[in-house]
Every structure is written in C-alpha cells, then in structure tokens.
Scaffold this motif. Structure first.
Motif, PDB file in Angstrom:
ATOM      1  N   MET A  95       3.582  -7.745  -7.450  1.00 53.84           N
ATOM      2  CA  MET A  95       4.254  -8.267  -8.139  1.00 53.84           C
ATOM      3  C   MET A  95       5.278  -8.944  -7.276  1.00 53.84           C
ATOM      4  O   MET A  95       6.005 -10.220  -7.846  1.00 53.84           O
ATOM      5  N   ILE A  96       6.006  -8.201  -7.370  1.00 55.94           N
ATOM      6  CA  ILE A  96       7.630  -8.870  -7.174  1.00 55.94           C
ATOM      7  C   ILE A  96       7.456  -8.716  -5.376  1.00 55.94           C
ATOM      8  O   ILE A  96       7.659  -9.687  -4.894  1.00 55.94           O
ATOM      9  N   VAL A  97       6.773  -8.437  -4.846  1.00 58.33           N
ATOM     10  CA  VAL A  97       6.176  -8.873  -3.269  1.00 58.33           C
ATOM     11  C   VAL A  97       5.676 -10.304  -3.663  1.00 58.33           C
ATOM     12  O   VAL A  97       5.991 -11.260  -2.526  1.00 58.33           O
ATOM     13  N   LEU A  98       4.820 -10.329  -4.007  1.00 56.93           N
ATOM     14  CA  LEU A  98       3.915 -12.078  -4.051  1.00 56.93           C
ATOM     15  C   LEU A  98       4.864 -12.961  -4.757  1.00 56.93           C
ATOM     16  O   LEU A  98       5.255 -13.798  -4.199  1.00 56.93           O
ATOM     17  N   GLN A  99       6.114 -12.794  -5.994  1.00 60.22           N
ATOM     18  CA  GLN A  99       6.801 -14.118  -5.863  1.00 60.22           C
ATOM     19  C   GLN A  99       8.016 -14.204  -5.390  1.00 60.22           C
ATOM     20  O   GLN A  99       8.227 -14.893  -4.827  1.00 60.22           O
ATOM     21  N   ASP A 100       8.543 -12.147  -4.702  1.00 58.97           N
ATOM     22  CA  ASP A 100       9.720 -12.889  -4.163  1.00 58.97           C
ATOM     23  C   ASP A 100      10.191 -12.831  -2.961  1.00 58.97           C
ATOM     24  O   ASP A 100      10.739 -13.773  -2.023  1.00 58.97           O
ATOM     25  N   LEU A 101       8.500 -12.812  -1.865  1.00 58.88           N
ATOM     26  CA  LEU A 101       8.359 -12.204  -0.628  1.00 58.88           C
ATOM     27  C   LEU A 101       7.625 -13.269  -0.143  1.00 58.88           C
ATOM     28  O   LEU A 101       7.660 -14.181   0.791  1.00 58.88           O
ATOM     29  N   ARG A 102       6.754 -13.903  -1.116  1.00 60.34           N
ATOM     30  CA  ARG A 102       5.265 -14.671  -0.420  1.00 60.34           C
ATOM     31  C   ARG A 102       5.950 -16.054  -1.142  1.00 60.34           C
ATOM     32  O   ARG A 102       5.447 -16.952  -0.710  1.00 60.34           O
ATOM     33  N   GLY A 103       6.428 -15.842  -2.317  1.00 59.02           N
ATOM     34  CA  GLY A 103       6.670 -17.681  -3.224  1.00 59.02           C
ATOM     35  C   GLY A 103       5.880 -17.734  -3.568  1.00 59.02           C
ATOM     36  O   GLY A 103       5.880 -18.773  -3.819  1.00 59.02           O
ATOM     37  N   LEU A 104       4.893 -16.948  -4.760  1.00 58.43           N
ATOM     38  CA  LEU A 104       3.118 -17.173  -5.565  1.00 58.43           C
ATOM     39  C   LEU A 104       3.791 -17.041  -6.496  1.00 58.43           C
ATOM     40  O   LEU A 104       4.544 -16.349  -7.254  1.00 58.43           O
ATOM     41  N   GLY A 105       3.130 -18.190  -7.428  1.00 60.31           N
ATOM     42  CA  GLY A 105       3.293 -18.720  -8.960  1.00 60.31           C
ATOM     43  C   GLY A 105       1.938 -17.280  -9.189  1.00 60.31           C
ATOM     44  O   GLY A 105       1.452 -16.797  -8.732  1.00 60.31           O
ATOM     45  N   PRO A 106       2.024 -17.586 -10.530  1.00 63.55           N
ATOM     46  CA  PRO A 106       1.723 -16.353 -11.324  1.00 63.55           C
ATOM     47  C   PRO A 106       0.041 -16.705 -10.677  1.00 63.55           C
ATOM     48  O   PRO A 106      -0.685 -15.350 -10.713  1.00 63.55           O
ATOM     49  N   GLY A 107      -0.177 -17.714 -11.019  1.00 63.10           N
ATOM     50  CA  GLY A 107      -1.807 -18.397 -10.168  1.00 63.10           C
ATOM     51  C   GLY A 107      -1.866 -17.867  -9.585  1.00 63.10           C
ATOM     52  O   GLY A 107      -3.502 -16.665  -8.973  1.00 63.10           O
ATOM     53  N   GLU A 108      -1.549 -18.243  -7.959  1.00 58.94           N
ATOM     54  CA  GLU A 108      -1.647 -17.282  -6.367  1.00 58.94           C
ATOM     55  C   GLU A 108      -1.945 -15.409  -6.680  1.00 58.94           C
ATOM     56  O   GLU A 108      -2.378 -15.072  -5.729  1.00 58.94           O
ATOM     57  N   GLN A 109      -0.714 -15.095  -7.638  1.00 62.20           N
ATOM     58  CA  GLN A 109      -0.587 -13.780  -7.565  1.00 62.20           C
ATOM     59  C   GLN A 109      -1.498 -13.175  -7.826  1.00 62.20           C
ATOM     60  O   GLN A 109      -2.258 -11.748  -7.749  1.00 62.20           O
ATOM     61  N   MET A 110      -2.352 -13.521  -9.106  1.00 63.30           N
ATOM     62  CA  MET A 110      -3.787 -13.240  -9.854  1.00 63.30           C
ATOM     63  C   MET A 110      -5.295 -13.402  -8.643  1.00 63.30           C
ATOM     64  O   MET A 110      -5.692 -12.009  -8.535  1.00 63.30           O
ATOM     65  N   ARG A 111      -5.083 -14.518  -7.819  1.00 62.71           N
ATOM     66  CA  ARG A 111      -6.163 -14.443  -7.047  1.00 62.71           C
ATOM     67  C   ARG A 111      -5.548 -14.006  -5.549  1.00 62.71           C
ATOM     68  O   ARG A 111      -6.893 -12.896  -5.048  1.00 62.71           O
ATOM     69  N   VAL A 112      -4.492 -13.925  -4.934  1.00 68.16           N
ATOM     70  CA  VAL A 112      -4.443 -12.501  -4.058  1.00 68.16           C
ATOM     71  C   VAL A 112      -4.661 -11.070  -4.612  1.00 68.16           C
ATOM     72  O   VAL A 112      -4.892 -10.302  -3.445  1.00 68.16           O
ATOM     73  N   SER A 113      -3.991 -10.751  -6.010  1.00 66.58           N
ATOM     74  CA  SER A 113      -4.373  -9.613  -6.296  1.00 66.58           C
ATOM     75  C   SER A 113      -5.928  -9.089  -6.906  1.00 66.58           C
ATOM     76  O   SER A 113      -6.426  -7.819  -6.567  1.00 66.58           O
ATOM     77  N   THR A 114      -6.587 -10.174  -7.337  1.00 71.21           N
ATOM     78  CA  THR A 114      -7.946  -9.856  -7.267  1.00 71.21           C
ATOM     79  C   THR A 114      -8.732  -9.720  -6.195  1.00 71.21           C
ATOM     80  O   THR A 114      -9.206  -8.799  -5.947  1.00 71.21           O
ATOM     81  N   TRP A 115      -8.541 -10.671  -5.114  1.00 71.33           N
ATOM     82  CA  TRP A 115      -8.938 -10.094  -3.680  1.00 71.33           C
ATOM     83  C   TRP A 115      -8.924  -9.265  -3.041  1.00 71.33           C
ATOM     84  O   TRP A 115      -9.130  -8.429  -2.328  1.00 71.33           O
ATOM     85  N   ALA A 116      -7.660  -9.002  -3.107  1.00 73.47           N
ATOM     86  CA  ALA A 116      -6.659  -7.732  -2.438  1.00 73.47           C
ATOM     87  C   ALA A 116      -7.959  -6.132  -3.307  1.00 73.47           C
ATOM     88  O   ALA A 116      -8.356  -5.075  -2.966  1.00 73.47           O
ATOM     89  N   ALA A 117      -7.674  -6.263  -4.418  1.00 72.63           N
ATOM     90  CA  ALA A 117      -8.949  -5.363  -5.327  1.00 72.63           C
ATOM     91  C   ALA A 117     -10.307  -5.307  -4.625  1.00 72.63           C
ATOM     92  O   ALA A 117     -10.875  -4.450  -5.043  1.00 72.63           O
ATOM     93  N   GLN A 118     -10.724  -6.480  -4.848  1.00 73.25           N
ATOM     94  CA  GLN A 118     -12.190  -6.522  -4.833  1.00 73.25           C
ATOM     95  C   GLN A 118     -12.724  -6.224  -3.056  1.00 73.25           C
ATOM     96  O   GLN A 118     -13.566  -5.115  -2.936  1.00 73.25           O
ATOM     97  N   ALA A 119     -11.479  -6.454  -2.429  1.00 74.18           N
ATOM     98  CA  ALA A 119     -11.764  -5.820  -0.855  1.00 74.18           C
ATOM     99  C   ALA A 119     -11.469  -4.321  -0.721  1.00 74.18           C
ATOM    100  O   ALA A 119     -12.315  -3.728   0.077  1.00 74.18           O
ATOM    101  N   LEU A 120     -10.838  -3.851  -1.755  1.00 74.89           N
ATOM    102  CA  LEU A 120     -10.411  -1.870  -1.479  1.00 74.89           C
ATOM    103  C   LEU A 120     -12.075  -1.889  -2.493  1.00 74.89           C
ATOM    104  O   LEU A 120     -12.378  -0.574  -1.960  1.00 74.89           O
ATOM    105  N   ILE A 121     -12.080  -2.461  -3.451  1.00 70.98           N
ATOM    106  CA  ILE A 121     -13.455  -1.540  -3.684  1.00 70.98           C
ATOM    107  C   ILE A 121     -14.624  -1.540  -2.940  1.00 70.98           C
ATOM    108  O   ILE A 121     -15.222  -1.014  -2.641  1.00 70.98           O
ATOM    109  N   GLU A 122     -14.969  -2.845  -2.686  1.00 73.33           N
ATOM    110  CA  GLU A 122     -15.824  -2.988  -1.333  1.00 73.33           C
ATOM    111  C   GLU A 122     -16.090  -1.788  -0.435  1.00 73.33           C
ATOM    112  O   GLU A 122     -17.128  -1.354  -0.030  1.00 73.33           O
ATOM    113  N   ALA A 123     -14.714  -1.566   0.313  1.00 70.83           N
ATOM    114  CA  ALA A 123     -14.299  -1.293   1.146  1.00 70.83           C
ATOM    115  C   ALA A 123     -14.521   1.218   0.862  1.00 70.83           C
ATOM    116  O   ALA A 123     -14.961   1.358   1.159  1.00 70.83           O
ATOM    117  N   ALA A 124     -14.071   1.640  -0.010  1.00 72.32           N
ATOM    118  CA  ALA A 124     -14.786   2.182  -0.929  1.00 72.32           C
ATOM    119  C   ALA A 124     -15.792   2.763  -0.776  1.00 72.32           C
ATOM    120  O   ALA A 124     -16.337   3.367  -0.422  1.00 72.32           O
TER     121      ALA A 124
END
Length: 134
Positions: A95-124
């Motif tokens: 959340m700190i990376v997405l907020q501080d480095l990327r300037g994302l608000g909570p909604g976009e943080q949620m979308r990016v984190s969910t996308w990344a998590a789903q990509a990792l699950i699929e890769a596994a």
C-alpha cells in the motif's frame, strides 16, 4: 483486525484473496499510520531469532486461509512460494508503494493489488513442479 472476511471455505480462491485485499484497504486509512510506524520500528531492528519473522504473522495466516483451497493443487513448496509472493503484494508495504510511489488512491490500490494477486495465483497453478529454478 484479527479476522478478515474471507468467503466460505469452498469459495473461489481469487474471490477469497480479493475479499482480504478489500478488507485491508478498507481499513487502511485508519491503520496506515500504525503500519508506517511498525515498518520504521522493525525494519532496522535485528531479529532476536533470525529464523522467525518480527512481524507479519497475521498477514501470513490470512493469506494461508484465503488460498487454503489450493493446497490440494499445489505441492508444499509451491504453496509456500505463493504465500511469500502474495505477502509482497498485500499489506502495508504494498500500500505504501502504491500510494507514495505511484500516487494511487484506495480504489486503484485495490484494483492493482487484486490484479497482482490473481496473476500470482494463476502463475502458481500453471507452474511446473519439476521446472528448474531460474
């Protein structure tokens, strides 16, 4: 926040992880100052027992609970690797990376984190158990 709303144990793993991410980001405005303090206090402190993490045990338990339905589909090493990978994209640090480095608000943080998590699950799930490590 000892318990996060994880959908029923038979539910879709991506949905369960998504529910966990929504819950964490949903309380982030209240918990982020504490999270920043915890990181500051623990990142430079030597662990008394280097084999035992100084923090994050609840996050790991939440992740393990969320992806529990995959235990039968992944060997132990791949399951543990997925837990570790998800820990990198879920939690205060992410959340700190997405907020501080990327300037994302909570909604976009949620979308990016969910996308990344789903990509990792699929890769596994598509990782070959006998593939050599690179």
């Amino acid at each position: 926040h000892d318990a996060l709303p994880i959908s029923d144990p038979g539910g879709d793993t991506s949905d369960r992880v998504g529910a966990m991410i929504r819950a964490l980001i949903g309380v982030s405005s209240k918990t982020m100052p504490l999270g920043r303090s915890l990181i500051r206090l623990t990142v430079d402190s030597p662990a008394e027992d280097a084999a035992r993490p100084t923090r994050g045990y609840r996050r790991i338990a939440w992740i393990e609970t969320a992806i529990e339905p995959l235990r039968g589909r992944l060997d132990d090493a791949r399951f543990e690797r997925l837990v570790s990978a998800l820990a990198m994209v879920i939690g205060f640090e992410a959340m700190i990376v997405l907020q501080d480095l990327r300037g994302l608000g909570p909604g976009e943080q949620m979308r990016v984190s969910t996308w990344a998590a789903q990509a990792l699950i699929e890769a596994a799930l598509h990782d070959q158990p006998d593939a050599p490590a690179t």
